[in-house]
Design a protein around this motif. Structure first.
Motif, PDB file in Angstrom:
ATOM      1  N   LEU A  30       0.815  -1.221   0.000  1.00 60.69           N
ATOM      2  CA  LEU A  30       0.000   0.000   0.000  1.00 60.69           C
ATOM      3  C   LEU A  30       0.846   1.267   0.000  1.00 60.69           C
ATOM      4  CD1 LEU A  30      -2.848  -1.001   2.497  1.00 60.69           C
ATOM      5  CD2 LEU A  30      -2.998  -0.855   0.003  1.00 60.69           C
ATOM      6  N   ARG A  75      -6.936  -0.179   7.836  1.00 54.08           N
ATOM      7  CA  ARG A  75      -7.007   1.271   7.680  1.00 54.08           C
ATOM      8  C   ARG A  75      -5.590   1.821   7.539  1.00 54.08           C
ATOM      9  NH1 ARG A  75     -12.336   2.786   9.491  1.00 54.08           N
ATOM     10  NH2 ARG A  75     -13.339   0.910  10.329  1.00 54.08           N
ATOM     11  N   ARG A 119      -7.764   5.730   6.694  1.00 57.86           N
ATOM     12  CA  ARG A 119      -8.641   5.462   5.542  1.00 57.86           C
ATOM     13  C   ARG A 119      -8.847   3.961   5.389  1.00 57.86           C
ATOM     14  NH1 ARG A 119      -7.822   4.225   0.246  1.00 57.86           N
ATOM     15  NH2 ARG A 119      -5.548   4.408   0.421  1.00 57.86           N
ATOM     16  N   ILE A 146      -9.352   0.419   3.888  1.00 64.02           N
ATOM     17  CA  ILE A 146      -8.864  -0.238   2.676  1.00 64.02           C
ATOM     18  C   ILE A 146      -9.795  -1.396   2.339  1.00 64.02           C
ATOM     19  CG2 ILE A 146      -6.941  -1.442   1.575  1.00 64.02           C
ATOM     20  CD1 ILE A 146      -6.351   1.481   2.283  1.00 64.02           C
ATOM     21  N   LYS A 197     -11.299  -4.597  -0.360  1.00 62.39           N
ATOM     22  CA  LYS A 197     -10.767  -5.760  -1.060  1.00 62.39           C
ATOM     23  C   LYS A 197     -10.149  -5.384  -2.402  1.00 62.39           C
ATOM     24  CE  LYS A 197     -12.605  -9.493  -3.887  1.00 62.39           C
ATOM     25  NZ  LYS A 197     -13.825 -10.199  -4.308  1.00 62.39           N
ATOM     26  N   ASP A 198     -10.869  -4.619  -3.224  1.00 60.44           N
ATOM     27  CA  ASP A 198     -10.396  -4.332  -4.580  1.00 60.44           C
ATOM     28  C   ASP A 198      -9.075  -3.579  -4.565  1.00 60.44           C
ATOM     29  OD1 ASP A 198     -12.637  -5.592  -5.546  1.00 60.44           O
ATOM     30  OD2 ASP A 198     -13.765  -3.755  -5.925  1.00 60.44           O
ATOM     31  N   GLU A 199      -8.944  -2.619  -3.663  1.00 57.00           N
ATOM     32  CA  GLU A 199      -7.695  -1.858  -3.578  1.00 57.00           C
ATOM     33  C   GLU A 199      -6.545  -2.765  -3.147  1.00 57.00           C
ATOM     34  OE1 GLU A 199      -5.727   2.049  -1.330  1.00 57.00           O
ATOM     35  OE2 GLU A 199      -7.872   1.601  -1.079  1.00 57.00           O
ATOM     36  N   LEU A 200      -6.819  -3.672  -2.203  1.00 52.49           N
ATOM     37  CA  LEU A 200      -5.762  -4.552  -1.714  1.00 52.49           C
ATOM     38  C   LEU A 200      -5.345  -5.556  -2.783  1.00 52.49           C
ATOM     39  CD1 LEU A 200      -4.055  -5.047   0.793  1.00 52.49           C
ATOM     40  CD2 LEU A 200      -5.761  -6.725   1.542  1.00 52.49           C
ATOM     41  N   ALA A 211      -5.521  -5.156  -6.035  1.00 54.15           N
ATOM     42  CA  ALA A 211      -4.763  -4.422  -7.048  1.00 54.15           C
ATOM     43  C   ALA A 211      -3.345  -4.130  -6.576  1.00 54.15           C
ATOM     44  CB  ALA A 211      -5.485  -3.123  -7.392  1.00 54.15           C
ATOM     45  N   ALA A 212      -3.200  -3.806  -5.293  1.00 51.81           N
ATOM     46  CA  ALA A 212      -1.874  -3.495  -4.750  1.00 51.81           C
ATOM     47  C   ALA A 212      -0.970  -4.723  -4.758  1.00 51.81           C
ATOM     48  CB  ALA A 212      -2.017  -2.941  -3.334  1.00 51.81           C
ATOM     49  N   LYS A 254      -9.038 -12.782  -3.204  1.00 48.15           N
ATOM     50  CA  LYS A 254     -10.078 -12.468  -4.197  1.00 48.15           C
ATOM     51  C   LYS A 254     -11.388 -13.167  -3.863  1.00 48.15           C
ATOM     52  CE  LYS A 254      -7.001 -11.825  -8.206  1.00 48.15           C
ATOM     53  NZ  LYS A 254      -6.584 -12.437  -9.488  1.00 48.15           N
TER      54      LYS A 254
END
Length: 488
Positions: free
Chosen positions: A184, A209, A213, A215, A217-220, A222-223, A242
């Motif tokens: 992240l 967080r 902020r 966090i 599933k989708d952001e994690l 992608a990271a 996923k």
């Protein structure tokens, strides 16, 4: 402050030194006594030489003793730390080798699965001996800090049958948090706030967080998929993220053997693992690593002794829980961590008798767990499958009931995905016979097991596994270390 800390299995040299220097990073603990005990006099003297060098170089009043007499080491101790591996690498090799004959390919084999269950059978009688000694000769109210695997089974036995104040400690949560902070883009893990809960080696980051902020599933996902290293090393772990929506604390290799889906066929194993390091899924990877580490230490001991003559640096204190727990209990400086304790309502949708791993706070009043946590349903379902195996395994280890032991192995998720009941029954007979010297509770069952094995018609195969590597020689390890040093 002056009190006594006993370390059982202190011959685990690297880990013992880490615990020792961590504890001495606390200024108030300079006068503490460390009592080391192990079955091996040779290993004890080697680690004592290293710790004595640390004390001498740093001009500390700390007292270090070493004895093979466990009760003498435990006498008057306020804290007891266990790092034992009953049966050593010899028994561990059977934990990996014998299941392979029946198609069960393990990376670590120290938590559940066939290897972890048999490991628990060896450890639990010894754990109960520890508890008996603690109650009889340690300081009244002494706390038992268990680092030994299988974490949940050992802790379960110590609490339910040993009746000792016990907490199980592991570093999986910290390692997982380090990965998440890295992907992240956090400058340090202190920017990441998280709630991680479940059971040991199947703990889940259910709330994340970054600088406040949340966090998702989708952001994690992608990271992790964008990370040049973890995207390859943690393929299985990312796939679980996923599907489950939350990240697991455990490495690719560990997680792969707790689930029934990824190691059931050789072609599937190679699809999901990464061979850049043992921890990402290599067959028998931790056995190979442990063997190489032992050989390296015994050969290069003078280097270890020389490196001990360095200042203790509090800035390099590790994130292992033990020193922080002791500091909080003794000084009232509050510590937040993740601890293995009996559930009793801490996680609402896991069995109450289970040993769970979840957030807690430590101060002079003890370890205080955050209660009322509810896991996502998929996480709870996966944990419950393992808990049922752990419960049967503990009860089998206590009773010496080989039929219950076989049922525990049969219900293991990976074993059940690979083996038939007939294969499981023979495999357990074979493992119990091979490890009989470390399984006193099954002494009465061994003759019948041998008789069944002599008449068995279940076919086995000699198989190294889907992704096995040979143990490297000292010369190979030296060359590799030299190449890495030159590259840096």
């Amino acid at each position: 402050m002056s009190f006594k800390i006993a370390i059982i299995g202190a011959g685990s040299v690297g880990f013992t030194k880490k615990l020792f220097t961590d504890i001495l990073c606390v200024p108030e603990f300079r006068d503490v006594e460390f009592a080391l005990t192990d079955l091996s006099e040779r290993n004890l003297q080697m680690i004592k030489s290293i710790l004595d060098r640390v004390v001498e170089f740093n001009r500390l009043p700390t007292k270090v003793t070493a004895t093979t007499d466990r009760r003498a080491a435990l006498e008057g101790a306020r804290y007891i730390i266990s790092c034992v591996r009953v049966g050593g690498l010899e028994a561990y090799a059977d934990d990996i080798r014998i299941p392979l004959k029946y198609g069960i390919d393990q990376c670590v084999g120290d938590t559940i699965c066939a290897g972890g269950i048999l490991y628990g059978q060896r450890n639990i009688p010894v754990i109960l001996d520890f508890c008996k000694d603690i109650l009889e000769v340690a300081e009244p109210g002494a706390k038992f800090l268990n680092y030994a695997n299988p974490m949940a089974m050992n802790t379960w036995a110590a609490i339910e049958y040993g009746r000792v104040d016990t907490v199980g400690l592991c570093h999986g949560v910290q390692h997982g948090a380090d990965q998440i902070a890295e992907v992240l883009g956090a400058k340090s893990r202190t920017e990441l706030d998280y709630v991680c809960s479940g059971i040991n080696h199947q703990t889940w980051f259910i709330d994340l967080r970054l600088n406040g902020r949340k966090i998702g599933k989708d952001e994690l996902v992608a990271a992790f998929e964008a990370h040049p290293v973890y995207s390859q090393q943690e393929k299985l772990r990312i796939d679980v993220l996923k599907r489950f929506g939350v990240y697991s604390t455990e490495s690719n290799g560990h997680l792969s053997e707790y689930l029934p889906w990824y190691r059931k066929r050789p072609d599937e194993i190679t699809r999901w693992i990464d061979m850049s390091d043992w921890i990402h899924g290599e067959t028998g990877g931790y056995l190979r690593y442990s063997t190489e580490t032992r050989n390296w230490f015994e050969t290069e001991f003078p280097q270890f002794l020389e490196s001990a003559a360095r200042p203790i640096d509090p800035a390099k204190r590790s994130n292992e829980h033990a020193s922080h727990i002791l500091e909080a209990l003794e000084t009232n400086r509050v510590y937040r961590g993740h601890f293995n304790v009996k559930n009793n309502g801490i996680i609402t949708n896991l069995p109450q008798d289970a040993i769970i791993e979840s957030p807690g706070f430590v101060d002079r009043f003890g370890i205080n767990m955050a209660a009322g946590i509810t896991l996502p349903e998929a996480c709870a379902a996966t944990c419950t499958s393992s808990i049922n195996v752990q419960r049967m395994s503990v009860h089998a280890a206590i009773s010496g009931d080989i039929d219950l032991l076989k049922l525990a192995v049969l219900h293991d998720p990976l074993v059940g995905a690979v083996s038939t009941p007939e294969e499981v029954w023979q495999m357990v007979d074979e493992m119990v016979v091979a490890q009989a010297r470390w399984l006193p509770q099954y002494a009465g069952a061994v003759p019948a097991a041998k008789e069944r094995l002599s008449k068995s018609r279940v076919k086995t195969r000699e198989w190294a596994g889907a992704a096995r590597r040979d143990v490297r020689s000292i010369e190979e390890l030296r060359a590799e270390k030299a190449a890495l040093k030159q590259a840096v």
